[in-house]
Design an enzyme around this catalytic site. Structure first.
Site, mmCIF file in Angstrom:
data_model
loop_
_atom_site.group_PDB
_atom_site.id
_atom_site.type_symbol
_atom_site.label_atom_id
_atom_site.label_comp_id
_atom_site.label_asym_id
_atom_site.label_seq_id
_atom_site.Cartn_x
_atom_site.Cartn_y
_atom_site.Cartn_z
ATOM 1 N N ASP A 207 0.823 -1.218 0.000
ATOM 2 C CA ASP A 207 0.000 0.000 0.000
ATOM 3 C C ASP A 207 0.852 1.261 0.000
ATOM 4 O O ASP A 207 0.332 2.365 -0.125
ATOM 5 C CB ASP A 207 -0.931 -0.013 1.221
ATOM 6 C CG ASP A 207 -1.971 1.102 1.173
ATOM 7 O OD1 ASP A 207 -2.557 1.332 0.105
ATOM 8 O OD2 ASP A 207 -2.204 1.743 2.220
ATOM 9 N N SER A 231 -7.098 5.876 -0.142
ATOM 10 C CA SER A 231 -7.302 4.584 -0.785
ATOM 11 C C SER A 231 -8.724 4.103 -0.511
ATOM 12 O O SER A 231 -9.233 4.232 0.608
ATOM 13 C CB SER A 231 -6.300 3.558 -0.236
ATOM 14 O OG SER A 231 -4.975 3.965 -0.472
ATOM 15 N N GLN A 281 -5.276 -1.144 -7.081
ATOM 16 C CA GLN A 281 -5.900 -0.262 -6.099
ATOM 17 C C GLN A 281 -6.597 0.899 -6.791
ATOM 18 O O GLN A 281 -6.118 1.404 -7.806
ATOM 19 C CB GLN A 281 -4.850 0.289 -5.136
ATOM 20 C CG GLN A 281 -5.418 1.157 -4.004
ATOM 21 C CD GLN A 281 -4.337 1.625 -3.043
ATOM 22 O OE1 GLN A 281 -3.786 2.698 -3.205
ATOM 23 N NE2 GLN A 281 -4.031 0.808 -2.039
#
Length: 293
Positions: A207, A231, A281
């Protein structure tokens, strides 16, 4: 002997069991006003792994997650695991992270018994290796002083994951025509040998910086004060065994951005060119409105 940052990461990932299928995690007490998304992904994966009896024989092969609310680093996070299915080849778990009585995060994880079958992979990009790039000490002496302050703070603080960007000049305002970004990553100290720990550490690291790839085609960065980002979801597929304390190339790009949403994807390669994981993502990227004077 592990460094302070790596030891803290291992402690953060070592959840406290509260009851069957129920775990408690804590957050580092840093200056962050919200919990780092990679931490929640890593902790949720740990919680799921703790409910699989034959983990060595059926490791996790994929996870799909949604960030629902910003996490509060000042209070613990409760992880509730739903044992959805235990099959012959696949095991499925659902994980919900809870704070202040509300779900802040939800994730599904699938585990798979290794089987023989067809095999192919994408080729690793031809980029300089980590030894040809400046390490943290060299970055602090040369490049870091010239990059914007928010980026400089990110690189100056102690981290459990070392980063060696290939296209570091993007933080100095240099445009990257094809919008691709490559960064070598690894834990800064040796980790325990259990494969699941390396998967959870990579889940944590996956991430880091990924959504920022959605700003590269525009010559921007999420570190700019004029952009607000968060996110929204995260997907990760583990393809082959690896060690997170050895160099991995995180090759990132962004096929699309529209409607204040940016989509980024990444391929993670071992130093020998083996594709070990894939990531995708989507996140919110908004231009901050000027405050009326």
């Amino acid at each position: 002997m592990t460094s302070g940052a790596v030891q803290e990461l291992l402690e953060v990932l070592d959840l406290e069991p509260l009851e069957v299928n129920l775990f408690r995690g804590r957050s580092p007490q840093s200056r962050w006003q919200r919990v780092f998304g990679g931490q929640v992904i890593g902790q949720a994966l740990v919680a799921a792994c703790r409910t699989v009896d034959d983990l060595a024989a059926r490791p996790p092969h994929s996870l799909h997650a949604y960030f629902l609310l910003a996490g509060d680093p000042k209070v613990p996070i409760i992880y509730q695991v739903d044992r959805i299915r235990d099959g012959r080849s696949f095991t499925t778990r659902g994980i919900k992270a809870i704070q202040h009585g509300h779900a802040i995060f939800a994730m599904s994880v699938s585990f798979h018994v290794h089987e023989p079958g067809l095999s192919h992979q994408a080729q690793m990009p031809a980029v300089p290796g980590p030894d040809a790039l400046p390490d943290d000490a060299e970055l602090r002496k040369t490049v870091v002083a010239r990059i914007p302050e928010p980026v400089r703070r990110y690189y100056e603080r102690e981290r459990p994951i070392e980063l060696r960007p290939v296209e570091l000049d993007r933080y100095l305002g240099k445009a990257i025509p094809d919008g691709r970004f490559h960064v070598w990553i690894r834990a800064i100290e040796r980790l325990p040998d259990q494969p699941a720990i390396h998967q959870c550490v990579l889940a944590y690291a996956s991430d880091m910086m990924l959504l920022d790839a959605a700003t590269i085609p525009h010559g921007r960065t999420l570190f700019e004060p004029g952009l607000m980002a968060a996110s929204l979801d995260h997907a990760l597929w583990f393809h082959r065994p690896f060690r997170a304390d050895e160099w991995l190339l995180y090759a990132q790009d962004s096929p699309n951005a529209s409607g204040a949403l940016g989509f980024a994807r990444g391929s993670i390669f071992a130093a020998d060119g083996t594709l070990v994981a894939s990531v995708a993502q989507e996140g919110m990227i908004r231009e901050k409105r000027a405050t009326p004077t």
